[in-house]
Design a protein around this motif. Structure first.
Motif, PDB file in Angstrom:
ATOM      1  N   GLU A   8      11.150  -3.810 -30.473  1.00  0.00           N
ATOM      2  CA  GLU A   8      10.268  -4.503 -29.570  1.00  0.00           C
ATOM      3  C   GLU A   8       9.667  -5.425 -30.559  1.00  0.00           C
ATOM      4  OE1 GLU A   8       8.930  -1.166 -26.450  1.00  0.00           O
ATOM      5  OE2 GLU A   8       7.411  -1.956 -27.807  1.00  0.00           O
ATOM      6  N   HIS A  53       6.633  -6.740 -29.824  1.00  0.00           N
ATOM      7  CA  HIS A  53       5.123  -6.680 -29.723  1.00  0.00           C
ATOM      8  C   HIS A  53       4.338  -6.297 -30.894  1.00  0.00           C
ATOM      9  CE1 HIS A  53       6.444  -6.933 -25.703  1.00  0.00           C
ATOM     10  NE2 HIS A  53       7.201  -5.722 -25.626  1.00  0.00           N
ATOM     11  N   ARG A  54       3.317  -7.044 -31.407  1.00  0.00           N
ATOM     12  CA  ARG A  54       2.740  -6.965 -32.602  1.00  0.00           C
ATOM     13  C   ARG A  54       1.329  -6.509 -32.255  1.00  0.00           C
ATOM     14  NH1 ARG A  54       3.727 -10.660 -36.560  1.00  0.00           N
ATOM     15  NH2 ARG A  54       5.473 -11.333 -35.479  1.00  0.00           N
ATOM     16  N   TRP A  55       0.221  -6.273 -33.269  1.00  0.00           N
ATOM     17  CA  TRP A  55      -0.932  -5.838 -33.048  1.00  0.00           C
ATOM     18  C   TRP A  55      -1.696  -6.960 -32.014  1.00  0.00           C
ATOM     19  CZ3 TRP A  55      -5.551  -8.060 -34.847  1.00  0.00           C
ATOM     20  CH2 TRP A  55      -6.686  -7.135 -35.091  1.00  0.00           C
ATOM     21  N   ALA A  56      -1.478  -8.072 -32.338  1.00  0.00           N
ATOM     22  CA  ALA A  56      -2.375  -9.318 -31.784  1.00  0.00           C
ATOM     23  C   ALA A  56      -1.931  -9.163 -30.410  1.00  0.00           C
ATOM     24  CB  ALA A  56      -1.924 -10.569 -32.570  1.00  0.00           C
ATOM     25  N   ASP A  57      -0.916  -8.752 -29.901  1.00  0.00           N
ATOM     26  CA  ASP A  57      -0.299  -8.701 -28.514  1.00  0.00           C
ATOM     27  C   ASP A  57      -0.897  -7.896 -27.642  1.00  0.00           C
ATOM     28  OD1 ASP A  57       1.548 -10.875 -29.214  1.00  0.00           O
ATOM     29  OD2 ASP A  57       3.100  -9.549 -29.785  1.00  0.00           O
ATOM     30  N   TYR A  58      -1.727  -6.908 -28.004  1.00  0.00           N
ATOM     31  CA  TYR A  58      -2.372  -5.797 -27.272  1.00  0.00           C
ATOM     32  C   TYR A  58      -3.865  -6.113 -26.898  1.00  0.00           C
ATOM     33  CZ  TYR A  58       2.028  -3.219 -27.986  1.00  0.00           C
ATOM     34  OH  TYR A  58       3.210  -2.907 -27.858  1.00  0.00           O
ATOM     35  N   ALA A  59      -4.229  -5.941 -26.072  1.00  0.00           N
ATOM     36  CA  ALA A  59      -5.823  -6.261 -25.536  1.00  0.00           C
ATOM     37  C   ALA A  59      -6.465  -4.954 -25.310  1.00  0.00           C
ATOM     38  CB  ALA A  59      -5.974  -7.030 -24.439  1.00  0.00           C
ATOM     39  N   GLU A  71      -6.009  -2.590 -22.049  1.00  0.00           N
ATOM     40  CA  GLU A  71      -4.648  -2.625 -21.495  1.00  0.00           C
ATOM     41  C   GLU A  71      -4.302  -1.073 -21.512  1.00  0.00           C
ATOM     42  OE1 GLU A  71      -0.384  -4.594 -22.732  1.00  0.00           O
ATOM     43  OE2 GLU A  71      -2.164  -4.952 -24.130  1.00  0.00           O
ATOM     44  N   ASN A 113       6.099  -0.358 -32.024  1.00  0.00           N
ATOM     45  CA  ASN A 113       5.693  -0.779 -33.479  1.00  0.00           C
ATOM     46  C   ASN A 113       4.397  -0.110 -33.738  1.00  0.00           C
ATOM     47  OD1 ASN A 113       7.641  -2.594 -33.783  1.00  0.00           O
ATOM     48  ND2 ASN A 113       7.045  -4.091 -32.257  1.00  0.00           N
ATOM     49  N   LYS A 173      -9.180  -1.916 -31.750  1.00  0.00           N
ATOM     50  CA  LYS A 173      -8.479  -2.342 -32.724  1.00  0.00           C
ATOM     51  C   LYS A 173      -9.079  -2.715 -33.898  1.00  0.00           C
ATOM     52  CE  LYS A 173      -5.664  -5.894 -31.266  1.00  0.00           C
ATOM     53  NZ  LYS A 173      -5.333  -6.774 -30.514  1.00  0.00           N
TER      54      LYS A 173
END
Length: 341
Positions: free
Chosen positions: A190, A192-198, A201, A262, A293
């Motif tokens: 995938e 999607h990295r750490w910065a992509d999660y809020a 969510e 990830n 985070k």
């Protein structure tokens, strides 16, 4: 008597440390069977080459293999006569476990409280897992409801330990050589990295697995967990074998790959509850909520705190208006994982 009937609530003493039998050497066989029992496919645990690109010598065994192995050692002494395993706190994975490592367990009783019915009580233990070099690899607190063998035995003074609600990011143990600077998102599955999660969510992991009777008993035997309720249908009044809560943890974690591929290493267990019993024939689904985070001091490595919920119901549904878990919720787990920035 040469056979072991297991300990009952009145047999525990506050402050005692129990050394558990039997040490176990883990191999690639545990990895293969783990990946067969669950749809586990996180790249760091699947490929030596991928793990070496992340600074490790080889792919470690899944963190939950270490957890189940350490946990399984404790069952004959802690929960052989359990009614239910109730919760977890202050869990930390202290270093990776590799094929060839030998694990053993010790538990210290840190709390006791008899239930009002006088038929059972709650035992709180802090368990530590050690490798062949006597280095700690894992520690956690759990509490379990245990039957009384002698209903006339006097109740001990109630002691309920004060436990942290979360492992603070500064206390996370990150492997010394771990780096995600050369992380391959394509091979991981995938983008999607750490910065992509809020924070806040909610991720529906979409897939489901219907649990089979033989499958969950095989998994529980793999970890040498001997609790009677998982195998003997005559132990429970309903005549059903209760599925080991760790089986649900691993199943939900594996299902979470779809949306959290990830979220690699599990490094802390903040809390957990087996909200409702699970039985063969149930179809289990999973969803996650991003709780927090944090950055770390390792190249490219971030920490993400997740709530992982296993359910027979819909994503996002957790508790009713009364504050109690919905009947379809099986597991509510709060953990930290490491993810590329």
């Amino acid at each position: 008597m040469k056979t072991n009937p297991g300990r009952f609530f009145e047999d525990y003493r506050l402050g005692e440390t129990i050394t558990h039998a039997v040490p176990r050497t883990l191999s690639g066989g545990e990895r293969a069977l783990y990946h067969a029992l669950y749809p586990a496919r996180h790249a760091l645990y699947s490929s030596d080459k991928f793990a070496r690109a992340c600074g490790l010598a080889a792919a470690p065994l899944d963190d939950l293999i270490a957890f189940h192995t350490v946990f399984g050692k404790t069952v004959p002494d802690i929960s052989l006569n359990a009614v239910a395993n109730l919760g977890y706190a202050e869990g930390r994975w202290l270093q990776p476990v590799n094929a060839g490592d030998t694990l053993r367990s010790e538990s210290t009783v840190i709390g006791l409280k008899e239930n009002s019915n006088g038929k059972s009580g709650v035992v709180y233990v802090r368990t530590k897992g050690f490798n062949q070099d006597d280095e700690p690899v894992l520690e956690y607190v759990r509490w379990v409801m245990v039957r009384k063998g002698n209903l006339d035995a006097p109740a001990p003074s109630a002691v309920v330990p004060q436990l942290a609600s979360v492992v603070v990011p500064e206390a996370l143990s990150i492997p010394k050589r771990l780096t995600f600077s050369n992380y391959d998102f394509t091979l991981a599955g995938e983008p999607h990295r750490w910065a992509d999660y809020a924070v806040g969510e909610v991720i529906d992991h979409v897939d489901g697995v219907t649990i089979e009777e033989a499958e969950h008993m095989m998994a529980t035997r793999l970890w040498q967990n001997t609790a009677k309720v998982h195998f003997d249908a005559t132990v429970r009044d309903d005549g059903k074998r209760l599925i080991y809560g760790g089986h649900i943890i691993s199943l939900a974690r594996a299902l979470s790959f779809n949306g959290l591929a990830n979220a690699q290493m599990i490094v802390a267990l903040n809390g957990g509850a087996h909200a409702n019993p699970c039985f063969a024939g149930d179809t289990v689904r999973a969803w996650s909520e991003v709780l927090e985070k944090a950055e770390t001091d390792r190249p490219g490595v971030g920490a993400i705190r997740l709530r992982l919920v296993a359910t027979r119901g819909q994503a996002g549904a957790l508790k009713g208006a009364d504050g109690k878990y919905l009947p379809e919720v099986l597991l509510d787990l709060d953990y930290w994982a490491l993810m590329p920035l």
